[in-house]
Write a protein that holds these residues in place. Sequence first.
Motif, mmCIF file in Angstrom:
data_model
loop_
_atom_site.group_PDB
_atom_site.id
_atom_site.type_symbol
_atom_site.label_atom_id
_atom_site.label_comp_id
_atom_site.label_asym_id
_atom_site.label_seq_id
_atom_site.Cartn_x
_atom_site.Cartn_y
_atom_site.Cartn_z
ATOM 1 N N MET A 169 41.045 27.513 12.024
ATOM 2 C CA MET A 169 41.427 27.513 13.427
ATOM 3 C C MET A 169 40.256 27.732 14.384
ATOM 4 O O MET A 169 40.432 27.602 15.599
ATOM 5 C CB MET A 169 42.496 28.583 13.682
ATOM 6 C CG MET A 169 43.822 28.301 12.995
ATOM 7 S SD MET A 169 45.131 29.412 13.560
ATOM 8 C CE MET A 169 45.251 28.970 15.303
ATOM 9 N N TYR A 170 39.077 28.091 13.872
ATOM 10 C CA TYR A 170 37.959 28.380 14.778
ATOM 11 C C TYR A 170 36.647 27.887 14.193
ATOM 12 O O TYR A 170 36.528 27.626 12.989
ATOM 13 C CB TYR A 170 37.890 29.880 15.085
ATOM 14 C CG TYR A 170 37.754 30.772 13.873
ATOM 15 C CD1 TYR A 170 36.511 31.045 13.318
ATOM 16 C CD2 TYR A 170 38.879 31.347 13.275
ATOM 17 C CE1 TYR A 170 36.382 31.860 12.205
ATOM 18 C CE2 TYR A 170 38.758 32.159 12.160
ATOM 19 C CZ TYR A 170 37.515 32.416 11.630
ATOM 20 O OH TYR A 170 37.392 33.220 10.521
ATOM 21 N N ASP A 171 35.650 27.772 15.070
ATOM 22 C CA ASP A 171 34.323 27.312 14.671
ATOM 23 C C ASP A 171 33.282 28.429 14.692
ATOM 24 O O ASP A 171 32.310 28.378 13.939
ATOM 25 C CB ASP A 171 33.849 26.198 15.617
ATOM 26 C CG ASP A 171 34.820 25.037 15.692
ATOM 27 O OD1 ASP A 171 35.150 24.467 14.630
ATOM 28 O OD2 ASP A 171 35.270 24.711 16.809
ATOM 29 N N VAL A 172 33.449 29.411 15.573
ATOM 30 C CA VAL A 172 32.439 30.455 15.769
ATOM 31 C C VAL A 172 33.101 31.819 15.652
ATOM 32 O O VAL A 172 34.121 32.088 16.307
ATOM 33 C CB VAL A 172 31.753 30.328 17.143
ATOM 34 C CG1 VAL A 172 30.653 31.379 17.284
ATOM 35 C CG2 VAL A 172 31.179 28.920 17.334
ATOM 36 N N TYR A 217 36.443 29.430 19.491
ATOM 37 C CA TYR A 217 35.841 30.746 19.287
ATOM 38 C C TYR A 217 36.891 31.769 18.876
ATOM 39 O O TYR A 217 37.971 31.844 19.476
ATOM 40 C CB TYR A 217 35.146 31.214 20.569
ATOM 41 C CG TYR A 217 33.933 30.383 20.898
ATOM 42 C CD1 TYR A 217 32.660 30.805 20.534
ATOM 43 C CD2 TYR A 217 34.064 29.156 21.547
ATOM 44 C CE1 TYR A 217 31.542 30.028 20.813
ATOM 45 C CE2 TYR A 217 32.951 28.362 21.833
ATOM 46 C CZ TYR A 217 31.694 28.818 21.455
ATOM 47 O OH TYR A 217 30.583 28.045 21.732
ATOM 48 N N ARG A 218 36.549 32.552 17.847
ATOM 49 C CA ARG A 218 37.388 33.690 17.465
ATOM 50 C C ARG A 218 36.846 34.922 18.191
ATOM 51 O O ARG A 218 35.853 35.518 17.772
ATOM 52 C CB ARG A 218 37.388 33.920 15.959
ATOM 53 C CG ARG A 218 38.225 35.140 15.551
ATOM 54 C CD ARG A 218 38.310 35.303 14.046
ATOM 55 N NE ARG A 218 39.142 36.443 13.679
ATOM 56 C CZ ARG A 218 39.636 36.650 12.450
ATOM 57 N NH1 ARG A 218 39.356 35.802 11.469
ATOM 58 N NH2 ARG A 218 40.387 37.712 12.215
ATOM 59 N N PHE A 219 37.491 35.290 19.284
ATOM 60 C CA PHE A 219 37.104 36.492 20.005
ATOM 61 C C PHE A 219 37.840 37.690 19.399
ATOM 62 O O PHE A 219 39.074 37.680 19.299
ATOM 63 C CB PHE A 219 37.431 36.367 21.492
ATOM 64 C CG PHE A 219 36.587 35.360 22.222
ATOM 65 C CD1 PHE A 219 35.213 35.314 22.044
ATOM 66 C CD2 PHE A 219 37.162 34.450 23.097
ATOM 67 C CE1 PHE A 219 34.423 34.382 22.714
ATOM 68 C CE2 PHE A 219 36.391 33.519 23.784
ATOM 69 C CZ PHE A 219 35.019 33.489 23.580
ATOM 70 N N ARG A 264 43.346 46.415 18.160
ATOM 71 C CA ARG A 264 42.381 45.317 18.030
ATOM 72 C C ARG A 264 43.134 44.003 17.798
ATOM 73 O O ARG A 264 44.147 43.992 17.094
ATOM 74 C CB ARG A 264 41.433 45.541 16.840
ATOM 75 C CG ARG A 264 40.544 46.771 16.966
ATOM 76 C CD ARG A 264 41.165 48.014 16.369
ATOM 77 N NE ARG A 264 41.445 47.834 14.957
ATOM 78 C CZ ARG A 264 42.372 48.504 14.305
ATOM 79 N NH1 ARG A 264 43.133 49.393 14.910
ATOM 80 N NH2 ARG A 264 42.552 48.299 13.010
ATOM 81 N N TYR A 265 42.615 42.963 18.385
ATOM 82 C CA TYR A 265 43.192 41.624 18.224
ATOM 83 C C TYR A 265 42.080 40.608 17.993
ATOM 84 O O TYR A 265 40.972 40.760 18.511
ATOM 85 C CB TYR A 265 43.966 41.203 19.475
ATOM 86 C CG TYR A 265 45.234 41.968 19.732
ATOM 87 C CD1 TYR A 265 46.439 41.601 19.131
ATOM 88 C CD2 TYR A 265 45.238 43.063 20.594
ATOM 89 C CE1 TYR A 265 47.610 42.304 19.381
ATOM 90 C CE2 TYR A 265 46.408 43.769 20.855
ATOM 91 C CZ TYR A 265 47.587 43.392 20.239
ATOM 92 O OH TYR A 265 48.744 44.099 20.492
ATOM 93 N N SER A 266 42.412 39.568 17.248
ATOM 94 C CA SER A 266 41.590 38.354 17.233
ATOM 95 C C SER A 266 42.371 37.265 17.931
ATOM 96 O O SER A 266 43.553 37.033 17.636
ATOM 97 C CB SER A 266 41.260 37.923 15.803
ATOM 98 O OG SER A 266 40.241 38.705 15.250
ATOM 99 N N VAL A 267 41.687 36.591 18.880
ATOM 100 C CA VAL A 267 42.305 35.466 19.581
ATOM 101 C C VAL A 267 41.365 34.270 19.496
ATOM 102 O O VAL A 267 40.145 34.414 19.579
ATOM 103 C CB VAL A 267 42.605 35.798 21.062
ATOM 104 C CG1 VAL A 267 43.635 36.918 21.147
ATOM 105 C CG2 VAL A 267 41.345 36.172 21.826
ATOM 106 N N VAL A 268 41.932 33.103 19.302
ATOM 107 C CA VAL A 268 41.149 31.870 19.282
ATOM 108 C C VAL A 268 41.220 31.233 20.669
ATOM 109 O O VAL A 268 42.308 31.058 21.229
ATOM 110 C CB VAL A 268 41.674 30.892 18.220
ATOM 111 C CG1 VAL A 268 40.922 29.566 18.299
ATOM 112 C CG2 VAL A 268 41.530 31.502 16.823
ATOM 113 N N VAL A 269 40.052 30.926 21.222
ATOM 114 C CA VAL A 269 39.952 30.292 22.534
ATOM 115 C C VAL A 269 39.120 29.029 22.379
ATOM 116 O O VAL A 269 38.007 29.064 21.836
ATOM 117 C CB VAL A 269 39.302 31.236 23.564
ATOM 118 C CG1 VAL A 269 39.063 30.507 24.886
ATOM 119 C CG2 VAL A 269 40.176 32.466 23.785
#
Length: 540
Positions: A169-172, A217-219, A264-269
């Motif tokens: 789902m993410y690149d970075v 991005y996985r923030f 804490r969360y990880s969100v994909v943007v």
Amino acid sequence: MLYLCILALSLLHTSYALSHLAPLDSDARPRPRPRPGTPNVLGPVADIHIANQFVAPDGFNRSATLINGVYPAPLIQAQKEDHFAIRVFNELTDATMPLETSIKQSNWADGVAFITQCPIRQDEAFLHQFTATTQTGTYWYHSHYDAQSCDGVKGPLVIYDPEDPMEHMYDVDDETTVITLSDWVTPDSTLINGQGRYPGGPLESLAVVNVTHGLRYRFRVLGLSCDSNFNFTIDGHRMTIIEADGIETLPVAVDSLLVFPGQRYSVVVTANQTVGNYWIRALSDQPGDTFDGGRNMAILRYKGAPAQDPTSLPGPYILSFSESDLHPLIRPGVPGIPEIGKADVNINIVPGFAAGAYLMNNVTFVNPPVPVLLQILSGARHPTELLPNGSVYELPSHKVIELSFPNNGAAVGGPHPIHLHGHRFDVIRVAGNSTPNFINPVRRDVTSIGVAGDNVTIRFSTDNSGPWFLHCHIDWHLDRGFAVVMAEAPEEAAEEQGAVIPGMSSIPVSTTADWEDLCLPGDYWGQTRLGTLGSRSILG
């Protein structure tokens, strides 16, 4: 979790942990300070130095308590199954804790003052060692002594999974995509990645998160706050939640994200907007807080955009956030009979407030004269024998535990984020929703107990023996007694912990002192009725 005093991740209780105490003038050489301009990133084997230094993250220069001279503390990065060896040097003028991590680990290494150990004394060092065999995800580490974390002793910790099921789902996903949110007192301001502005203060530089158009991005968003919760948004960009407190979730798209202290969360943007600058916003719940003058903000900057403040407008806010929408990706479901009150052990814990102190079931938590784990190792087993009186709940081994927090509004200053060390739990009844979910409720280690009328309910299994702290993660509330101790299987804890604590077992130690030496007979927290631990008197 080091709980160094750190967060409690849900590591399997089989994780191997060691800690050693050593004077600062031992052969343990200090780690070189980070050079200006280099990333503040450490690996799983590192030295951290806790000292008082002046810092001005929002333009107001004041003395703070820092790790390696920076705020937030350096990011600790590791890979799944890495062995951690974090040596903590106390260079303060008061006692401090080993770091707590949000990682579930062996109880004696949890790092909570007066629950699992005594504080690290001045001019000494303590070595935390453990292997995070099964846990991955986003965590943090912080002091669990007094309110030191509010003064700067906290930082992010990430354990990367080489077989991450969400990787497609993410690149970075690296040190540049970690975003910390925190409040900062004197003066009051919000810091994003350690930078911010306060009312009436100078227009200090704000944190910049750099992106390249077209990449995903996985923030990793961490709530390092002492008090405030934050509504986190990025102008013009939707977020997809894929992790909560170290647990992968089914993807959920949102336009805003409510982050409580300790969560804490990880969100994909996806960087799919016109190249430019966009505001990252983290509005706190403090009365009258605004975005005036760049407060509560950071900058999302596309490659090729000018280095200037954004002019973007907030929103759009179409997809709202609800904790009840989060569901575990792996092994969803709740242990025990799927009905409220039908677990093996069911406990109601009613928060309250009186005479300037917080209560849990009408009792204010006070630090015991000797750590609870040390009491158990000294022979105490039943809650009537364990201190502090009225704040220790005994839990049987290998049973399903259900805790409910009926909120009558008496505990002022809410919503209160509740954190349980040593376990991840299933939130079968979330704040704002009275309908229980036994099929696939969110699994995490910090949850809000909501507002008056809510009755948040959690479940977990007792598979990790020892005394575990359950507390409000608003530091000022914890400092005023908003806590209890879950003494899980005391008999097993005495046997299991006694077999792995360096100096009390066959495990070799590399220095002349160990965990046991954190508690000295002359220290005020060494005064107790319990007599001796092994050959050592713990009477003052």
